[in-house]
Scaffold this active site. Structure first.
Site, PDB file in Angstrom:
ATOM      1  N   TYR A   1      31.060  71.730  57.815  1.00  0.00           N
ATOM      2  CA  TYR A   1      31.835  72.287  57.109  1.00  0.00           C
ATOM      3  C   TYR A   1      33.343  72.130  57.275  1.00  0.00           C
ATOM      4  O   TYR A   1      34.008  72.174  56.307  1.00  0.00           O
ATOM      5  CB  TYR A   1      31.815  73.962  57.493  1.00  0.00           C
TER       6      TYR A   1
ATOM      7  N   LYS B   1      18.038  70.652  64.532  1.00  0.00           N
ATOM      8  CA  LYS B   1      17.274  69.427  64.259  1.00  0.00           C
ATOM      9  C   LYS B   1      17.277  68.275  65.200  1.00  0.00           C
ATOM     10  O   LYS B   1      17.952  67.152  64.632  1.00  0.00           O
ATOM     11  CB  LYS B   1      17.465  69.089  62.807  1.00  0.00           C
TER      12      LYS B   1
ATOM     13  N   ASP C   1      13.821  74.024  60.236  1.00  0.00           N
ATOM     14  CA  ASP C   1      12.898  74.367  59.436  1.00  0.00           C
ATOM     15  C   ASP C   1      11.868  75.210  59.885  1.00  0.00           C
ATOM     16  O   ASP C   1      11.264  76.128  59.254  1.00  0.00           O
ATOM     17  CB  ASP C   1      12.307  72.939  58.726  1.00  0.00           C
TER      18      ASP C   1
ATOM     19  N   ASP D   1      24.348  79.487  58.115  1.00  0.00           N
ATOM     20  CA  ASP D   1      24.752  79.881  56.791  1.00  0.00           C
ATOM     21  C   ASP D   1      23.329  80.336  56.174  1.00  0.00           C
ATOM     22  O   ASP D   1      23.219  81.304  55.522  1.00  0.00           O
ATOM     23  CB  ASP D   1      25.440  78.913  55.949  1.00  0.00           C
TER      24      ASP D   1
ATOM     25  N   ASP E   1      21.409  84.206  55.584  1.00  0.00           N
ATOM     26  CA  ASP E   1      20.896  84.994  54.214  1.00  0.00           C
ATOM     27  C   ASP E   1      19.421  85.127  54.370  1.00  0.00           C
ATOM     28  O   ASP E   1      19.083  86.210  53.713  1.00  0.00           O
ATOM     29  CB  ASP E   1      21.120  83.668  53.359  1.00  0.00           C
TER      30      ASP E   1
END
Ligand code: IPM
Ligand code: MG
Length: 370
Positions: free
Chosen positions: A143, A194, A227, A251, A255
């Site tokens: 970001y 990751k 993942d 983020d 959600d």
């Protein structure tokens, strides 16, 4: 009597103003009981600030946000301001607030309210009683990483670049917040990155592991690839207690977790800075949902996420555990009584407007406090 508590309200765009209005009413209710008084200031952010001042947040508003005890934030954005450069977008106001206030730890609970377990897209038995806390790093990563930008590289080709970058201290300070939260909950932390493809992810895993060994060995720590975490959240969400992850994965995963609860309009969040010498920390509280421009101004929005964000504010900024619990109980009582805004409407329940939901919550507060 203790000094008044200072709040800055930034309603923003879309449904932001109408949901924050319901918080105002709860604050007035608390003022009337004289248990606590708040000094409330209001300011513009997002599209509202762009229209008035040409920037998504002004320096004056940032200065006010730095001076108060806590910021209550509604929502930003809408079709009116789409298609502009990054610094001319409503979201830029929120990102600057996060960065300038140093709000590196974003707490996003995903909790299923018992009366709403059937509203999840997962089977009710998978989500009943679900209570996950996602701790998202909020001031670093892709970001804010440099270099970034879109450049012309000739022959009709362009190149878009963003940088995922984390340092030891950035990882450790957010992980420490997550470990401490885990201690107050089920004492389990899952760190998500990751490391199989990203150096920043490998560093993340190594630093969290080292911090665990040094200071939080009593907490049960696990690691998961992002993942896999996305998959496990829909396969068996009950396995998670606290999750800590970077800005971008946080983020996305927050959600996903929020949607599992079937109650996106219900979920609050807190963004916290470092604890200073006087024991206080900068803080901003906002609902997880966005500005919902399609229903804005029509008295249809669900004010509960905003009200619960205020409850988090009472809990984390003012250590007012009882008052926070009172607001949360009032919300539950109203839901148990069958009131639903359109977003959480279920067969056989009573569909109510934003303001009627607010009325009912005030009545429930009266009853609970009597
Ligand atoms: C969120 C939002 C923001 C983000 C947007 C509005 C910039 O999606 O708070 O999750 O991406 O952080
Ligand atoms: Mg988001």
């Amino acid at each position: 009597m203790a000094a008044n508590k200072k709040l800055l309200m930034l309603p923003g765009d879309g449904i932001g103003p109408e949901v924050l209005r319901q918080v105002r009413r709860v604050i007035e209710w608390m003022d009337r009981r004289r248990t606590v008084t708040f000094d409330v200031e209001e300011g513009l952010v997002g599209g509202a600030a762009l229209d008035a001042h040409g920037v998504a947040v002004t320096d004056e508003t940032i200065a006010k946000a730095l001076a108060v005890d806590a910021v209550l934030f509604g929502a930003v954005g809408g079709p009116k301001w789409e298609g502009k450069g990054f610094d001319k977008r409503p979201e830029a106001g929120l990102l600057r607030l996060r960065k300038d206030l140093g709000l590196f730890a974003n707490l996003r609970p995903a909790t299923v309210f018992a009366p709403l377990a059937d509203a999840s897209s997962l089977k009710p038995e998978l989500v009943r009683g679900l209570d996950i806390m996602i701790v998202r790093e909020l001031t670093g990563g892709v970001y804010f990483g440099e270099p970034r930008g879109i450049t012309d590289i000739g022959n009709g080709e362009r190149r878009g670049v963003n940088t995922q970058v984390y340092t030891t201290s950035e990882i450790r300070r957010v992980a420490a917040v997550a470990f401490e939260l885990a201690r107050k909950r089920k004492n389990r932390l899952c760190s998500v990155e990751k490391h199989n493809v990203m150096e920043s992810g490998l560093l993340w895993k190594e630093e969290v592991t080292a911090l665990h060994k040094e200071s939080f060995a009593d907490v049960e720590l696990s690691h998961m690839l992002a993942d896999t975490c996305a998959m496990q959240l829909v396969r068996n969400p009950g396995q998670f207690d606290v999750i800590v992850t970077d800005n971008l994965f946080g983020d996305i995963l927050s959600d996903e977790a929020a949607m599992l609860t079937g109650s996106l309009g219900m979920l609050p969040s807190a963004s916290l800075g470092a604890v200073d010498a006087s024991g206080r920390r900068k803080a901003l509280y906002e609902p997880i949902h966005g500005s919902a421009p399609d229903i804005a101004g029509r008295d249809l929005a669900n004010p509960i996420a905003m009200l619960l964000s205020f409850a988090m504010c009472l809990r984390y900024s003012f250590d007012m555990q009882e008052d926070a619990a009172l607001v949360e109980k009032a919300v539950e009582a109203v839901l148990a009584g069958g009131m639903r805004t359109a977003d959480i409407m279920q067969p056989g329940m009573a569909k109510v407007s934003t303001s009627v939901m607010g009325d009912s919550i005030l009545r429930a507060l009266d009853k609970l406090a009597a």
